[in-house]
Each structure stands twice: as structure tokens, then as C-alpha cells.
Design a protein around this motif. Sequence first.
Motif, PDB file in Angstrom:
ATOM      1  N   LEU A  11      49.300 -15.453  59.710  1.00  0.00           N
ATOM      2  CA  LEU A  11      48.345 -15.910  58.806  1.00  0.00           C
ATOM      3  C   LEU A  11      48.341 -14.487  57.779  1.00  0.00           C
ATOM      4  O   LEU A  11      48.339 -13.529  58.169  1.00  0.00           O
ATOM      5  CB  LEU A  11      46.968 -16.382  59.194  1.00  0.00           C
ATOM      6  CG  LEU A  11      46.898 -17.782  59.829  1.00  0.00           C
ATOM      7  CD1 LEU A  11      45.707 -18.048  60.379  1.00  0.00           C
ATOM      8  CD2 LEU A  11      47.387 -18.951  59.103  1.00  0.00           C
ATOM      9  N   PRO A  12      47.977 -14.748  56.500  1.00  0.00           N
ATOM     10  CA  PRO A  12      47.923 -13.642  55.652  1.00  0.00           C
ATOM     11  C   PRO A  12      46.835 -12.953  55.565  1.00  0.00           C
ATOM     12  O   PRO A  12      46.292 -12.380  54.358  1.00  0.00           O
ATOM     13  CB  PRO A  12      48.054 -14.417  54.035  1.00  0.00           C
ATOM     14  CG  PRO A  12      47.694 -15.885  54.236  1.00  0.00           C
ATOM     15  CD  PRO A  12      48.015 -16.296  55.841  1.00  0.00           C
ATOM     16  N   TRP A  13      45.894 -12.978  56.456  1.00  0.00           N
ATOM     17  CA  TRP A  13      44.721 -11.849  56.646  1.00  0.00           C
ATOM     18  C   TRP A  13      44.775 -11.546  58.166  1.00  0.00           C
ATOM     19  O   TRP A  13      45.358 -12.174  59.057  1.00  0.00           O
ATOM     20  CB  TRP A  13      43.481 -12.931  56.265  1.00  0.00           C
ATOM     21  CG  TRP A  13      43.323 -14.043  57.174  1.00  0.00           C
ATOM     22  CD1 TRP A  13      42.802 -14.393  58.335  1.00  0.00           C
ATOM     23  CD2 TRP A  13      43.763 -15.444  56.555  1.00  0.00           C
ATOM     24  NE1 TRP A  13      42.837 -15.598  58.925  1.00  0.00           N
ATOM     25  CE2 TRP A  13      43.304 -16.251  57.885  1.00  0.00           C
ATOM     26  CE3 TRP A  13      44.295 -16.073  55.583  1.00  0.00           C
ATOM     27  CZ2 TRP A  13      43.532 -17.737  57.666  1.00  0.00           C
ATOM     28  CZ3 TRP A  13      44.385 -17.549  55.432  1.00  0.00           C
ATOM     29  CH2 TRP A  13      43.914 -18.101  56.632  1.00  0.00           C
ATOM     30  N   GLU A  17      39.310  -5.999  63.950  1.00  0.00           N
ATOM     31  CA  GLU A  17      39.815  -4.602  64.278  1.00  0.00           C
ATOM     32  C   GLU A  17      41.245  -4.781  63.607  1.00  0.00           C
ATOM     33  O   GLU A  17      42.226  -3.988  64.172  1.00  0.00           O
ATOM     34  CB  GLU A  17      39.876  -4.391  65.605  1.00  0.00           C
ATOM     35  CG  GLU A  17      38.708  -4.362  66.180  1.00  0.00           C
ATOM     36  CD  GLU A  17      38.383  -4.258  67.742  1.00  0.00           C
ATOM     37  OE1 GLU A  17      39.679  -3.968  68.276  1.00  0.00           O
ATOM     38  OE2 GLU A  17      37.561  -4.584  68.286  1.00  0.00           O
ATOM     39  N   GLY A  18      41.636  -5.570  62.585  1.00  0.00           N
ATOM     40  CA  GLY A  18      42.788  -5.635  61.833  1.00  0.00           C
ATOM     41  C   GLY A  18      43.746  -6.132  62.824  1.00  0.00           C
ATOM     42  O   GLY A  18      44.979  -6.065  62.391  1.00  0.00           O
ATOM     43  N   LYS A  19      43.726  -6.915  63.660  1.00  0.00           N
ATOM     44  CA  LYS A  19      44.581  -7.607  64.376  1.00  0.00           C
ATOM     45  C   LYS A  19      45.160  -8.714  63.891  1.00  0.00           C
ATOM     46  O   LYS A  19      44.433  -9.355  63.059  1.00  0.00           O
ATOM     47  CB  LYS A  19      44.270  -7.796  65.849  1.00  0.00           C
ATOM     48  CG  LYS A  19      43.631  -6.881  66.940  1.00  0.00           C
ATOM     49  CD  LYS A  19      43.384  -7.054  68.025  1.00  0.00           C
ATOM     50  CE  LYS A  19      42.865  -5.919  69.001  1.00  0.00           C
ATOM     51  NZ  LYS A  19      42.479  -6.385  70.224  1.00  0.00           N
ATOM     52  N   PRO A  20      46.326  -9.099  64.055  1.00  0.00           N
ATOM     53  CA  PRO A  20      47.011 -10.133  63.163  1.00  0.00           C
ATOM     54  C   PRO A  20      46.332 -11.675  63.810  1.00  0.00           C
ATOM     55  O   PRO A  20      45.799 -11.653  64.916  1.00  0.00           O
ATOM     56  CB  PRO A  20      48.471 -10.402  63.631  1.00  0.00           C
ATOM     57  CG  PRO A  20      48.800  -9.307  64.843  1.00  0.00           C
ATOM     58  CD  PRO A  20      47.592  -8.400  64.957  1.00  0.00           C
ATOM     59  N   CYS A  21      46.393 -12.615  62.931  1.00  0.00           N
ATOM     60  CA  CYS A  21      45.853 -13.769  63.062  1.00  0.00           C
ATOM     61  C   CYS A  21      46.976 -14.963  63.046  1.00  0.00           C
ATOM     62  O   CYS A  21      47.873 -14.653  62.445  1.00  0.00           O
ATOM     63  CB  CYS A  21      44.925 -14.368  62.140  1.00  0.00           C
ATOM     64  SG  CYS A  21      43.292 -13.333  62.156  1.00  0.00           S
ATOM     65  N   TYR A  22      46.967 -15.929  64.105  1.00  0.00           N
ATOM     66  CA  TYR A  22      48.170 -16.752  64.160  1.00  0.00           C
ATOM     67  C   TYR A  22      47.395 -18.155  64.016  1.00  0.00           C
ATOM     68  O   TYR A  22      46.437 -18.562  64.427  1.00  0.00           O
ATOM     69  CB  TYR A  22      48.898 -16.586  65.273  1.00  0.00           C
ATOM     70  CG  TYR A  22      49.661 -15.346  65.346  1.00  0.00           C
ATOM     71  CD1 TYR A  22      51.035 -15.314  64.603  1.00  0.00           C
ATOM     72  CD2 TYR A  22      49.247 -14.211  65.869  1.00  0.00           C
ATOM     73  CE1 TYR A  22      51.747 -14.040  64.840  1.00  0.00           C
ATOM     74  CE2 TYR A  22      50.117 -13.099  65.884  1.00  0.00           C
ATOM     75  CZ  TYR A  22      51.254 -12.919  65.337  1.00  0.00           C
ATOM     76  OH  TYR A  22      51.874 -11.798  65.363  1.00  0.00           O
ATOM     77  N   LEU A  23      48.255 -19.052  63.482  1.00  0.00           N
ATOM     78  CA  LEU A  23      48.011 -20.697  63.343  1.00  0.00           C
ATOM     79  C   LEU A  23      48.857 -21.292  63.995  1.00  0.00           C
ATOM     80  O   LEU A  23      50.155 -21.181  64.138  1.00  0.00           O
ATOM     81  CB  LEU A  23      48.106 -21.197  61.848  1.00  0.00           C
ATOM     82  CG  LEU A  23      47.883 -22.303  61.661  1.00  0.00           C
ATOM     83  CD1 LEU A  23      46.308 -22.784  62.187  1.00  0.00           C
ATOM     84  CD2 LEU A  23      48.034 -22.810  60.321  1.00  0.00           C
ATOM     85  N   THR A  76      49.943   0.181  48.097  1.00  0.00           N
ATOM     86  CA  THR A  76      49.999   0.190  49.608  1.00  0.00           C
ATOM     87  C   THR A  76      49.237  -1.081  50.085  1.00  0.00           C
ATOM     88  O   THR A  76      49.806  -1.823  50.897  1.00  0.00           O
ATOM     89  CB  THR A  76      49.188   1.578  49.916  1.00  0.00           C
ATOM     90  OG1 THR A  76      49.796   2.524  49.534  1.00  0.00           O
ATOM     91  CG2 THR A  76      49.101   1.715  51.562  1.00  0.00           C
ATOM     92  N   GLY A  77      47.887  -1.451  49.533  1.00  0.00           N
ATOM     93  CA  GLY A  77      47.478  -2.659  50.009  1.00  0.00           C
ATOM     94  C   GLY A  77      48.277  -3.872  49.501  1.00  0.00           C
ATOM     95  O   GLY A  77      48.465  -4.689  50.568  1.00  0.00           O
ATOM     96  N   SER A  78      48.911  -3.951  48.565  1.00  0.00           N
ATOM     97  CA  SER A  78      49.768  -5.066  48.261  1.00  0.00           C
ATOM     98  C   SER A  78      50.978  -4.987  49.073  1.00  0.00           C
ATOM     99  O   SER A  78      51.533  -6.258  49.321  1.00  0.00           O
ATOM    100  CB  SER A  78      50.059  -5.112  46.506  1.00  0.00           C
ATOM    101  OG  SER A  78      50.795  -6.140  46.046  1.00  0.00           O
ATOM    102  N   LEU A  79      51.662  -4.047  49.257  1.00  0.00           N
ATOM    103  CA  LEU A  79      52.807  -3.925  49.952  1.00  0.00           C
ATOM    104  C   LEU A  79      52.605  -4.487  51.307  1.00  0.00           C
ATOM    105  O   LEU A  79      53.328  -5.104  52.184  1.00  0.00           O
ATOM    106  CB  LEU A  79      53.531  -2.518  50.168  1.00  0.00           C
ATOM    107  CG  LEU A  79      54.702  -2.399  50.866  1.00  0.00           C
ATOM    108  CD1 LEU A  79      55.929  -3.198  50.185  1.00  0.00           C
ATOM    109  CD2 LEU A  79      55.153  -0.930  50.803  1.00  0.00           C
ATOM    110  N   ARG A  80      51.487  -4.073  52.031  1.00  0.00           N
ATOM    111  CA  ARG A  80      51.057  -4.617  53.253  1.00  0.00           C
ATOM    112  C   ARG A  80      50.707  -6.107  53.312  1.00  0.00           C
ATOM    113  O   ARG A  80      51.354  -6.592  54.295  1.00  0.00           O
ATOM    114  CB  ARG A  80      49.614  -3.767  53.690  1.00  0.00           C
ATOM    115  CG  ARG A  80      48.960  -4.246  55.168  1.00  0.00           C
ATOM    116  CD  ARG A  80      47.800  -3.800  55.603  1.00  0.00           C
ATOM    117  NE  ARG A  80      48.063  -2.192  55.408  1.00  0.00           N
ATOM    118  CZ  ARG A  80      47.161  -1.355  54.574  1.00  0.00           C
ATOM    119  NH1 ARG A  80      46.695  -1.968  53.286  1.00  0.00           N
ATOM    120  NH2 ARG A  80      47.558  -0.183  54.480  1.00  0.00           N
ATOM    121  N   ASP A  81      50.237  -6.569  52.411  1.00  0.00           N
ATOM    122  CA  ASP A  81      50.196  -8.154  52.096  1.00  0.00           C
ATOM    123  C   ASP A  81      51.893  -8.820  52.025  1.00  0.00           C
ATOM    124  O   ASP A  81      51.948  -9.663  52.677  1.00  0.00           O
ATOM    125  CB  ASP A  81      49.297  -8.569  51.033  1.00  0.00           C
ATOM    126  CG  ASP A  81      47.953  -8.327  51.026  1.00  0.00           C
ATOM    127  OD1 ASP A  81      47.204  -7.769  52.040  1.00  0.00           O
ATOM    128  OD2 ASP A  81      47.247  -8.006  50.201  1.00  0.00           O
TER     129      ASP A  81
END
Length: 101
Positions: A11-13, A17-23, A76-81
Motif C-alpha cells: 500500500l502507498p502508506w 514505525e514506518g513499516k510497510p502495509c500490505y493488502l 526526497t519524500g516524493s521519490l520515496r512515494d
Amino acid sequence: MTTARNELRLLPWSGPEGKPCYLNTNDRGGYMSRLADNIEAVQLGTAAELLEEASETLGKEDSSPEDLRRLAKELTGSLRDVLRVATSRGHLLTASEPQRF
């Protein structure tokens, strides 16, 4: 039934703790899938706008150090996204490819 990691949608958020979210869903037209699609579209649009702004800012000789720092932080934030979107879409492509034997 257990779903392999490459069948999950990143998921795009981020979660806590900044860990990835999955669907985990088979319904690509479901609410969460559509929400993720919309957020990804906004993130990609923002990246395009920032790229244009960066070209303009870097083309000016009178850009202040503060302007350049702000721009670097936003880029930097946009590149991360955008990297998260690319990773997610790459996983979706891999998961939807037919198995070859």
C-alpha cells in the motif's frame, strides 16, 4: 489459504514505525484497492509537479539555500512515494504473470 508475499499489494502508506502495509485481497475493485489507486495517482501527480518545480528552481541563479533545502526535502519524500508505487506495481505484475513450467 496462505498468500505468498508477492501476491500481497504494497500500500502507498506506511504503518506504525514506518513499516510497510500490505493488502491481501482478490477484489482489485474493492474499497481499499481503489483508495490505494487514488492515493498512488495523487503521489505520482505530486512527483510530476515537483519535477517541474525543481527544473524551474534549479534554472534560477537567485535560488536561495533555503529554497533548495525545501525542494530537496520535498523531492526526497516524493521519490520515496514513487519508489513505493513502483515496487507495489512490480509486485502486482509478478503476481499476475502466469506460471511457466
